[in-house]
Design a protein around this motif. Structure first.
Motif, mmCIF file in Angstrom:
data_model
loop_
_atom_site.group_PDB
_atom_site.id
_atom_site.type_symbol
_atom_site.label_atom_id
_atom_site.label_comp_id
_atom_site.label_asym_id
_atom_site.label_seq_id
_atom_site.Cartn_x
_atom_site.Cartn_y
_atom_site.Cartn_z
ATOM 1 N N LEU A 186 1.047 -1.202 -0.090
ATOM 2 C CA LEU A 186 0.226 0.049 0.026
ATOM 3 C C LEU A 186 0.893 1.155 -0.061
ATOM 4 N N ASP A 187 1.444 1.673 -1.151
ATOM 5 C CA ASP A 187 2.414 2.850 -1.411
ATOM 6 C C ASP A 187 1.719 4.012 -1.614
ATOM 7 N N MET A 188 2.525 5.115 -1.874
ATOM 8 C CA MET A 188 1.775 6.371 -1.996
ATOM 9 C C MET A 188 0.949 6.422 -3.429
ATOM 10 N N LEU A 189 1.164 5.769 -4.555
ATOM 11 C CA LEU A 189 0.693 5.837 -5.808
ATOM 12 C C LEU A 189 -0.628 4.866 -5.457
ATOM 13 N N THR A 190 -0.670 3.919 -4.690
ATOM 14 C CA THR A 190 -1.676 3.041 -4.539
ATOM 15 C C THR A 190 -2.717 3.908 -3.876
ATOM 16 N N MET A 191 -2.147 4.725 -2.627
ATOM 17 C CA MET A 191 -3.205 5.559 -1.944
ATOM 18 C C MET A 191 -3.741 6.352 -2.658
ATOM 19 N N MET A 192 -3.059 7.095 -3.886
ATOM 20 C CA MET A 192 -3.799 7.859 -4.797
ATOM 21 C C MET A 192 -4.905 7.521 -5.511
ATOM 22 N N GLY A 193 -4.961 5.994 -5.636
ATOM 23 C CA GLY A 193 -6.106 5.361 -6.309
ATOM 24 C C GLY A 193 -7.435 5.510 -5.253
ATOM 25 N N PHE A 194 -7.337 5.783 -4.038
ATOM 26 C CA PHE A 194 -8.530 5.749 -3.050
ATOM 27 C C PHE A 194 -8.901 7.518 -3.167
ATOM 28 N N ILE A 195 -8.031 8.426 -3.535
ATOM 29 C CA ILE A 195 -8.383 9.553 -3.574
ATOM 30 C C ILE A 195 -9.076 9.922 -5.001
ATOM 31 N N ILE A 196 -8.622 9.054 -6.042
ATOM 32 C CA ILE A 196 -9.432 9.135 -7.433
ATOM 33 C C ILE A 196 -10.833 8.423 -7.177
ATOM 34 N N LEU A 197 -10.939 7.356 -6.412
ATOM 35 C CA LEU A 197 -12.236 6.871 -6.253
ATOM 36 C C LEU A 197 -13.132 7.832 -5.642
ATOM 37 N N VAL A 198 -12.961 8.700 -4.729
ATOM 38 C CA VAL A 198 -13.927 9.750 -4.242
ATOM 39 C C VAL A 198 -14.435 10.383 -5.247
ATOM 40 N N GLY A 199 -13.866 10.832 -6.371
ATOM 41 C CA GLY A 199 -14.357 11.822 -7.328
ATOM 42 C C GLY A 199 -15.008 10.922 -8.487
ATOM 43 N N ILE A 200 -14.761 9.552 -8.478
ATOM 44 C CA ILE A 200 -15.238 8.634 -9.787
ATOM 45 C C ILE A 200 -16.483 8.046 -9.106
ATOM 46 N N VAL A 201 -16.569 7.393 -8.020
ATOM 47 C CA VAL A 201 -17.666 6.513 -7.711
ATOM 48 C C VAL A 201 -18.981 7.298 -7.344
ATOM 49 N N VAL A 202 -19.055 8.473 -7.022
ATOM 50 C CA VAL A 202 -20.116 9.176 -6.671
ATOM 51 C C VAL A 202 -20.947 9.471 -7.620
ATOM 52 N N ASN A 203 -20.225 9.422 -9.024
ATOM 53 C CA ASN A 203 -21.207 9.769 -10.205
ATOM 54 C C ASN A 203 -22.356 8.665 -10.465
ATOM 55 N N ASN A 204 -22.128 7.407 -10.156
ATOM 56 C CA ASN A 204 -23.263 6.747 -10.272
ATOM 57 C C ASN A 204 -24.560 6.979 -9.440
ATOM 58 N N ALA A 205 -24.166 7.245 -7.986
ATOM 59 C CA ALA A 205 -25.307 7.726 -6.810
ATOM 60 C C ALA A 205 -25.782 9.131 -7.246
ATOM 61 N N ILE A 206 -24.881 9.828 -7.988
ATOM 62 C CA ILE A 206 -25.610 11.162 -8.354
ATOM 63 C C ILE A 206 -26.484 10.996 -9.447
ATOM 64 N N LEU A 207 -26.208 10.105 -10.231
ATOM 65 C CA LEU A 207 -27.218 10.104 -11.367
ATOM 66 C C LEU A 207 -28.629 9.618 -11.094
ATOM 67 N N LEU A 208 -28.576 8.675 -9.855
ATOM 68 C CA LEU A 208 -29.766 8.194 -9.460
ATOM 69 C C LEU A 208 -30.510 9.315 -8.671
ATOM 70 N N VAL A 209 -29.932 9.909 -7.625
ATOM 71 C CA VAL A 209 -30.441 10.984 -6.908
ATOM 72 C C VAL A 209 -30.976 12.154 -7.862
ATOM 73 N N HIS A 210 -30.060 12.731 -8.723
ATOM 74 C CA HIS A 210 -30.736 13.565 -9.480
ATOM 75 C C HIS A 210 -31.873 13.194 -10.372
ATOM 76 N N GLN A 211 -32.025 12.139 -11.080
ATOM 77 C CA GLN A 211 -32.918 11.529 -11.555
ATOM 78 C C GLN A 211 -34.084 11.587 -11.223
ATOM 79 N N THR A 212 -34.222 10.865 -9.764
ATOM 80 C CA THR A 212 -35.130 10.740 -8.901
ATOM 81 C C THR A 212 -35.761 12.267 -8.371
ATOM 82 N N LEU A 213 -34.798 13.063 -7.925
ATOM 83 C CA LEU A 213 -35.406 14.345 -7.692
ATOM 84 C C LEU A 213 -35.947 15.194 -8.956
ATOM 85 N N TYR A 214 -35.458 14.886 -10.155
ATOM 86 C CA TYR A 214 -36.330 15.348 -11.309
ATOM 87 C C TYR A 214 -37.516 14.891 -11.462
#
Length: 215
Positions: A92-120
């Motif tokens: 679990l080196d520094m570049l591997t930890m960067m993967g978790f930071i990247i995930l924060v910005g990527i994986v929320v997109n799926n949930a955003i699509l569901l929540v936004h469409q529901t609210l629409y």
């Protein structure tokens, strides 16, 4: 970390002569500082993503539903790293930890699509919460899996293909792959029920406020 756990700590437990102290310095100190900075950056990324969604959704509740995909993605990232370690040794080196930071910005997109469409459906079309959630899930399930599959197959060569320097980014790729794969499945299983429960409470609260105003 290997030197500290395997060499320094056993020597300290056995006892050191009077006036003798052991301290790791040099590159080890810089590594510890970098690790702390990466941890801070991860927390900062989560806070920023939450605040941005709070502004866009005009609510502090709906972003919490979206942020549930972050721990799911983190579990998937650890799972992907564990699977990789069955075949090659990847720490679990520094570049591997960067993967978790990247995930924060990527994986929320799926949930955003569901929540936004529901609210629409609720705000613009006047549908009931249960009907809006069902319609949003039906409409968004294909785009979610299409975007996830393109990302997964795009990152796959980074993990499985050998070559010069591949060991540097293999851990990062495995974390992103595992996080995306698990979050895509569990987001579809978690977000709609939680949205149904949350919207039900909000609707009841809204009806009570309307009743008080009319009274």
């Amino acid at each position: 970390m290997t030197i500290r756990d395997g060499v320094v700590q056993p020597m300290i437990k056995k006892g050191l002569p009077d006036g003798v102290r052991l301290r790791i310095s040099g590159s080890a100190d810089k590594l510890t500082e970098t690790w702390q900075e990466i941890t801070f950056d991860l927390l900062l990324a989560i806070v920023i993503v939450y605040l941005v969604m709070a502004v866009l959704f005009e609510s502090f509740i709906y972003p919490l539903i979206v942020m549930l995909s972050v721990p799911v993605a983190a579990a998937g990232g650890l799972m992907g790293l564990a699977i990789l370690n069955m075949f090659v040794d990847q720490s679990l080196d520094m570049l591997t930890m960067m993967g978790f930071i990247i995930l924060v910005g990527i994986v929320v997109n799926n949930a955003i699509l569901l929540v936004h469409q529901t609210l629409y459906h609720i705000r613009e079309e006047g549908k009931q919460a249960s009907e809006a959630i069902e319609e949003a899930t039906r409409n968004r399930i294909r785009p979610i899996f299409m975007s996830t599959l393109t990302s997964v197959f795009g990152m796959l060569p980074l993990v499985i293909f050998p070559g010069s320097g591949s060991e540097l980014y293999r851990g990062l790729g495995s974390v992103v792959l595992g996080g995306l794969s698990l979050s895509a499945v569990l987001t579809m299983a978690l977000v709609p029920p939680i949205m149904s429960f949350t919207l039900g409470l909000i609707e009841k609260s809204g009806k009570r406020q309307e009743a008080l105003v009319e009274a």
